[in-house]
Write a protein that holds these residues in place. Structure first.
Motif, PDB file in Angstrom:
ATOM      1  N   GLU A  58      50.901  51.649  56.269  1.00 13.35           N
ATOM      2  CA  GLU A  58      50.901  52.782  55.343  1.00 13.35           C
ATOM      3  C   GLU A  58      49.473  53.043  54.884  1.00 13.35           C
ATOM      4  OE1 GLU A  58      53.441  54.622  54.553  1.00 13.35           O
ATOM      5  OE2 GLU A  58      55.186  53.439  55.144  1.00 13.35           O
ATOM      6  N   GLU A  59      49.229  54.278  54.476  1.00 13.17           N
ATOM      7  CA  GLU A  59      47.930  54.648  53.912  1.00 13.17           C
ATOM      8  C   GLU A  59      48.144  55.523  52.693  1.00 13.17           C
ATOM      9  OE1 GLU A  59      44.566  54.673  57.434  1.00 13.17           O
ATOM     10  OE2 GLU A  59      45.572  56.556  56.935  1.00 13.17           O
ATOM     11  N   GLY A  60      47.233  55.430  51.760  1.00 10.10           N
ATOM     12  CA  GLY A  60      47.266  56.284  50.584  1.00 10.10           C
ATOM     13  C   GLY A  60      45.875  56.438  50.024  1.00 10.10           C
ATOM     14  N   LYS A  61      45.627  57.581  49.394  1.00  5.08           N
ATOM     15  CA  LYS A  61      44.318  57.817  48.772  1.00  5.08           C
ATOM     16  C   LYS A  61      44.380  57.385  47.316  1.00  5.08           C
ATOM     17  CE  LYS A  61      41.752  61.325  49.820  1.00  5.08           C
ATOM     18  NZ  LYS A  61      41.162  62.691  49.943  1.00  5.08           N
ATOM     19  N   VAL A  62      43.472  56.521  46.939  1.00  2.00           N
ATOM     20  CA  VAL A  62      43.420  56.029  45.563  1.00  2.00           C
ATOM     21  C   VAL A  62      42.952  57.155  44.656  1.00  2.00           C
ATOM     22  CG1 VAL A  62      42.397  54.332  44.014  1.00  2.00           C
ATOM     23  CG2 VAL A  62      42.934  53.695  46.384  1.00  2.00           C
ATOM     24  N   THR A  63      43.798  57.552  43.714  1.00  2.98           N
ATOM     25  CA  THR A  63      43.458  58.680  42.837  1.00  2.98           C
ATOM     26  C   THR A  63      42.909  58.237  41.488  1.00  2.98           C
ATOM     27  OG1 THR A  63      45.753  58.755  42.044  1.00  2.98           O
ATOM     28  CG2 THR A  63      45.186  60.151  43.926  1.00  2.98           C
ATOM     29  N   GLY A 112      43.199  45.103  39.427  1.00  4.15           N
ATOM     30  CA  GLY A 112      43.110  46.529  39.133  1.00  4.15           C
ATOM     31  C   GLY A 112      44.468  47.197  39.195  1.00  4.15           C
ATOM     32  N   LYS A 113      44.629  48.254  38.410  1.00  8.90           N
ATOM     33  CA  LYS A 113      45.806  49.119  38.509  1.00  8.90           C
ATOM     34  C   LYS A 113      45.402  50.326  39.344  1.00  8.90           C
ATOM     35  CE  LYS A 113      48.102  49.841  34.654  1.00  8.90           C
ATOM     36  NZ  LYS A 113      48.368  50.144  33.227  1.00  8.90           N
ATOM     37  N   LEU A 114      46.141  50.569  40.434  1.00  7.08           N
ATOM     38  CA  LEU A 114      45.782  51.631  41.374  1.00  7.08           C
ATOM     39  C   LEU A 114      46.865  52.704  41.389  1.00  7.08           C
ATOM     40  CD1 LEU A 114      43.741  49.457  42.238  1.00  7.08           C
ATOM     41  CD2 LEU A 114      44.284  49.982  44.620  1.00  7.08           C
ATOM     42  N   ARG A 160      39.821  52.763  32.408  1.00  5.52           N
ATOM     43  CA  ARG A 160      39.579  53.529  33.629  1.00  5.52           C
ATOM     44  C   ARG A 160      38.183  53.227  34.171  1.00  5.52           C
ATOM     45  NH1 ARG A 160      43.154  57.648  35.303  1.00  5.52           N
ATOM     46  NH2 ARG A 160      45.185  56.985  34.504  1.00  5.52           N
ATOM     47  N   ARG A 161      38.111  52.989  35.473  1.00  4.35           N
ATOM     48  CA  ARG A 161      36.857  52.711  36.149  1.00  4.35           C
ATOM     49  C   ARG A 161      36.846  53.438  37.489  1.00  4.35           C
ATOM     50  NH1 ARG A 161      35.881  51.119  31.834  1.00  4.35           N
ATOM     51  NH2 ARG A 161      35.055  49.084  31.169  1.00  4.35           N
ATOM     52  N   ASP A 162      35.669  53.521  38.075  1.00  2.00           N
ATOM     53  CA  ASP A 162      35.531  54.161  39.389  1.00  2.00           C
ATOM     54  C   ASP A 162      35.818  53.194  40.523  1.00  2.00           C
ATOM     55  OD1 ASP A 162      34.834  56.629  38.309  1.00  2.00           O
ATOM     56  OD2 ASP A 162      32.694  56.101  38.239  1.00  2.00           O
ATOM     57  N   GLU A 163      35.841  51.874  40.224  1.00  2.00           N
ATOM     58  CA  GLU A 163      36.043  50.901  41.288  1.00  2.00           C
ATOM     59  C   GLU A 163      36.586  49.600  40.721  1.00  2.00           C
ATOM     60  OE1 GLU A 163      32.089  50.425  42.882  1.00  2.00           O
ATOM     61  OE2 GLU A 163      31.627  48.789  41.493  1.00  2.00           O
ATOM     62  N   THR A 210      35.598  45.950  47.882  1.00  2.00           N
ATOM     63  CA  THR A 210      35.576  46.841  46.718  1.00  2.00           C
ATOM     64  C   THR A 210      36.424  48.067  47.026  1.00  2.00           C
ATOM     65  OG1 THR A 210      33.357  46.118  46.068  1.00  2.00           O
ATOM     66  CG2 THR A 210      34.116  48.238  45.203  1.00  2.00           C
ATOM     67  N   VAL A 211      37.278  48.455  46.096  1.00  2.00           N
ATOM     68  CA  VAL A 211      38.090  49.667  46.235  1.00  2.00           C
ATOM     69  C   VAL A 211      37.597  50.690  45.221  1.00  2.00           C
ATOM     70  CG1 VAL A 211      40.397  50.671  46.050  1.00  2.00           C
ATOM     71  CG2 VAL A 211      40.097  48.403  47.074  1.00  2.00           C
ATOM     72  N   ARG A 212      37.345  51.909  45.708  1.00  2.00           N
ATOM     73  CA  ARG A 212      36.834  52.977  44.852  1.00  2.00           C
ATOM     74  C   ARG A 212      37.816  54.137  44.801  1.00  2.00           C
ATOM     75  NH1 ARG A 212      32.743  50.822  47.898  1.00  2.00           N
ATOM     76  NH2 ARG A 212      30.962  49.973  46.714  1.00  2.00           N
TER      77      ARG A 212
END
Length: 679
Positions: free
Chosen positions: A305-310, A332-334, A322-325, A283-285
């Protein structure tokens, strides 16, 4: 609810987008059905798609069938945009292959079905346009069995073909011929079922037959066939029921490690990157720190690479909400992954996606190349930026910067793709461009084993590095593999990584300027100067090896090894199948020969002659141009990439776009000047 990620695939103009519209309407997602001709469909959202009436980019919409959320991915049908289809295949649970009841099985239909079967993607076939004049039932079924796969099961009977009252009646338990066909097809792939079918005195129940059909469809062994009309809605209810009953829902453990793949990247209104991710596990939040990179790492290690999902959007009832996870099985579109690229794996490299999440390469690479020139010289910089953004969305555009001539080259599948790139640059970026003559892209392959070594401290080697490389030929289509033959720990990993990355970069231009493939490059010898400094001084790079030493020396060693091995140049060949009037064969044969084609023995069926063979990719367009005149407009040509063959005659040379390690003196002058002087 369960989730099913479904692809809609077809030859151009078979009716994929119309079927998508009808499915959305049937599910209650849209009130009115859009028209491709009118340019108001849900999935063809680009202005250029609406103008041309074709799908250029894959698009995702969703609808619900009972307790299943279907994420439907509409893909391009034109062969020039096959790269879009390739990326989608890696995320599908099932597919619907659309075939025209009028044109029947076409060139792209065969390419797609061959790939779907090889990947064992569960596939239903929908024969569209039964309301059109010229629509056929039995001939289309025969063509499906002969040209695609014999493992088809007609799921109903079409009537009123070619008229406004066309209809499709699904078969049921009372149709003896249908249940017998079901039993025969299932028995072909299931020994236990065959034994029960032969031995049991009582007939096998219809429910057991349907369960057996579903099991074999989900294994990619059998393909149910439905007939209908997407425009009128005929047969769509039966197809929808088949999607619900026969195709497998997405799997994946939402509690497992995050693992997924990026199959599409687009830019938002503010220029931000948006990654379309199929999540196979976990699960990605929002606000998660997410790892991503090439499957297996961009240089042989883990995702780097790393990135914070905004922000996250998940597809629900036709739109992205739009969803939280986003959880396993979903698309999903991230937002927030600034360096993400198509084909990147996301999450933990050790996560189990329930299969290979990488997109792989299922179709041939582009066989054409052309220089893009801005109409206004002042647009050179803007053109490079714009092409870079287009390459993010389509990596197989494969930009090649020629620093010597200050030119940019792009790889292409065909002339239509060239026109689309030209129009996109004008409409989206305000840059008018022209293309120079399109040329064929060849490849090089080593002919034998070759070795070379450069030793640190020798007069000929100005770098603080020792590198020995061996190049060995590898099986066709195996790509490039980098191996180590040095003792582990004898060279810092950062230097090994620098060598490996530079090997791959250098092999993009071989002895004749073409990309080198199908080889194994082995690091056989190494040496370096440990980090040193003068007394009471800081680090001195003139005394210590750096990654730059290994990056600068590797091209010289590698091309020396290639010279010893020798390289052959190979041109792309297409397999062609040509259906012409029998009396036109005498006129067509000499033209095929003049174009470098190798035709096989023809087959005559009444007034029709079937000719197959191989033809250089560079001559396909010329054959297409001349065929209507030669056959009085009755010739039908199917072509698809088949293999590379050794170039006949003079070896074509591609101009180099680098510092040319083939000329040692020139290379060292440029590299040393770039590095700011010699040691």
């Amino acid at each position: 609810m369960n989730t099913l990620n479904l692809g809609i695939l077809a030859h151009v103009d078979a009716g994929k987008t119309s079927l998508t519209e009808r499915l959305l309407h049937t599910a209650g997602v849209i009130d009115e059905i859009g028209s491709v001709d009118d340019g108001n469909t849900q999935t063809d959202s680009l202005a250029l798609e609406r103008q041309r009436g074709i799908t250029i980019k894959s698009a995702v919409v969703s609808f619900a069938v009972d307790d299943v959320t279907v994420n439907l991915i509409d893909t391009p049908g034109h062969p020039d945009f096959i790269a879009e289809v390739e990326r989608v295949l890696s995320v599908l649970d099932g597919a619907v292959l659309v075939v025209s009841a009028v044109e029947g099985v076409q060139a792209q239909t065969r390419v797609l079905m061959r790939t779907l079967r090889r990947l064992r993607i569960p596939t239903l076939v929908f024969v569209n346009k039964i309301d059109r004049r010229g629509a056929a039932y039995e001939p289309v079924l025969r063509a499906l069995a002969e040209k695609l796969t014999p493992a088809i099961v007609p799921m109903g009977r079409a009537s009123g073909l070619g008229t406004r009252v066309s209809a499709f009646r699904p078969y049921g338990p009372g149709d003896a011929a249908f249940t017998e066909r079901l039993a025969d097809v299932i028995a072909d792939h299931d020994d236990a079922f065959l034994a029960a079918y032969v031995d049991e005195e009582a007939p096998i129940s219809y429910g057991r037959l349907r369960d057996g059909l579903a099991a074999q469809v989900r294994r990619g062994l059998v393909h149910p066939v439905y007939f209908g009309s997407a425009v009128d809605g005929v047969g769509v209810d039966a197809l929808t029921a088949g999607i619900r009953e026969l195709l497998p829902p997405a799997g994946g453990d939402p509690e497992g490690p995050v693992a997924g793949t990026v199959f599409k990247v687009e830019r938002g209104p503010a220029g931000e990157k948006i990654a379309y991710v199929r999540l196979f596990s976990g699960t990605v939040r929002v606000r998660d720190l997410l790892r991503f990179g090439r499957p297996g790492g961009r240089a042989g290690g883990a995702a780097d690479e790393e990135g914070k999902v905004t922000a996250i959007s998940v597809f629900e009832q036709g739109a992205a909400e739009r969803r939280d996870e986003v959880v396993a099985g979903r698309i999903g579109k991230l937002w927030g992954l600034g360096e993400v690229r198509i084909g990147d794996a996301v999450g933990e490299p050790d996560g189990d996606p329930g299969g290979d999440p990488g997109p792989g390469h299922f179709f041939a690479p582009p066989a054409l190349e052309s220089v893009v020139v801005p109409t206004r010289p002042a647009d050179k910089g803007a053109l490079h930026v714009a092409l870079g953004q287009l390459a993010e969305q389509d990596p197989l555009i494969n930009l090649r910067q020629d620093d010597v001539r200050q030119e940019v080259l792009v790889s292409l599948y065909g002339e239509v793709q060239k026109e689309v790139i030209q129009a996109t640059l004008a409409d989206d970026f305000g840059i008018d461009v022209a293309f120079r003559e399109t040329t064929t892209v060849c490849v090089e392959r080593p002919l034998a084993t070759g070795e070379a070594v450069e030793i640190k401290g020798k007069d000929i080697n100005p770098f603080l590095a020792t590198i020995g490389l061996r190049v060995d030929p590898a099986p066709v289509d195996s790509g490039v593999e980098f191996r180590l033959e040095i003792e582990l720990g004898s060279l810092p990993f950062s230097f090994i990584r620098a060598i490996e990355e530079t090997v791959h970069d250098t092999l993009r231009q071989g002895l004749y300027g073409w990309q080198v493939t199908d080889c194994v490059v082995t690091l056989t010898r190494s040496g370096y100067s440990p980090r040193q400094s003068h007394a009471h001084a800081v680090f001195d790079k003139s005394m210590s090896s750096t990654s730059g030493d290994f990056r600068n020396l590797t091209p010289l060693v590698l091309v020396a090894a290639l010279r010893e091995s020798g390289c052959g140049v190979y041109e792309p060949m297409h397999r062609f199948e040509l259906e012409i009037p029998a009396d036109a064969f005498g006129a067509v044969l000499p033209v095929l020969t003049s174009l470098g084609a190798v035709p096989y023995a023809p087959e005559t069926r009444g007034a029709v002659c079937l000719v197959s063979g191989a033809i250089p990719a560079a001559r396909v367009h010329e054959l297409e141009r001349r065929l209507p005149t030669l056959t009085h407009g009755e010739g039908v040509l199917e072509c698809a990439f088949d293999h590379y063959r050794p170039v006949q005659g003079a070896i074509p040379v591609r101009s180099r776009a680098d510092h040319n390690p083939l000329d040692r003196k020139e290379y060292l002058l440029k590299v040393v000047r770039r590095a700011g002087g010699s040691r």
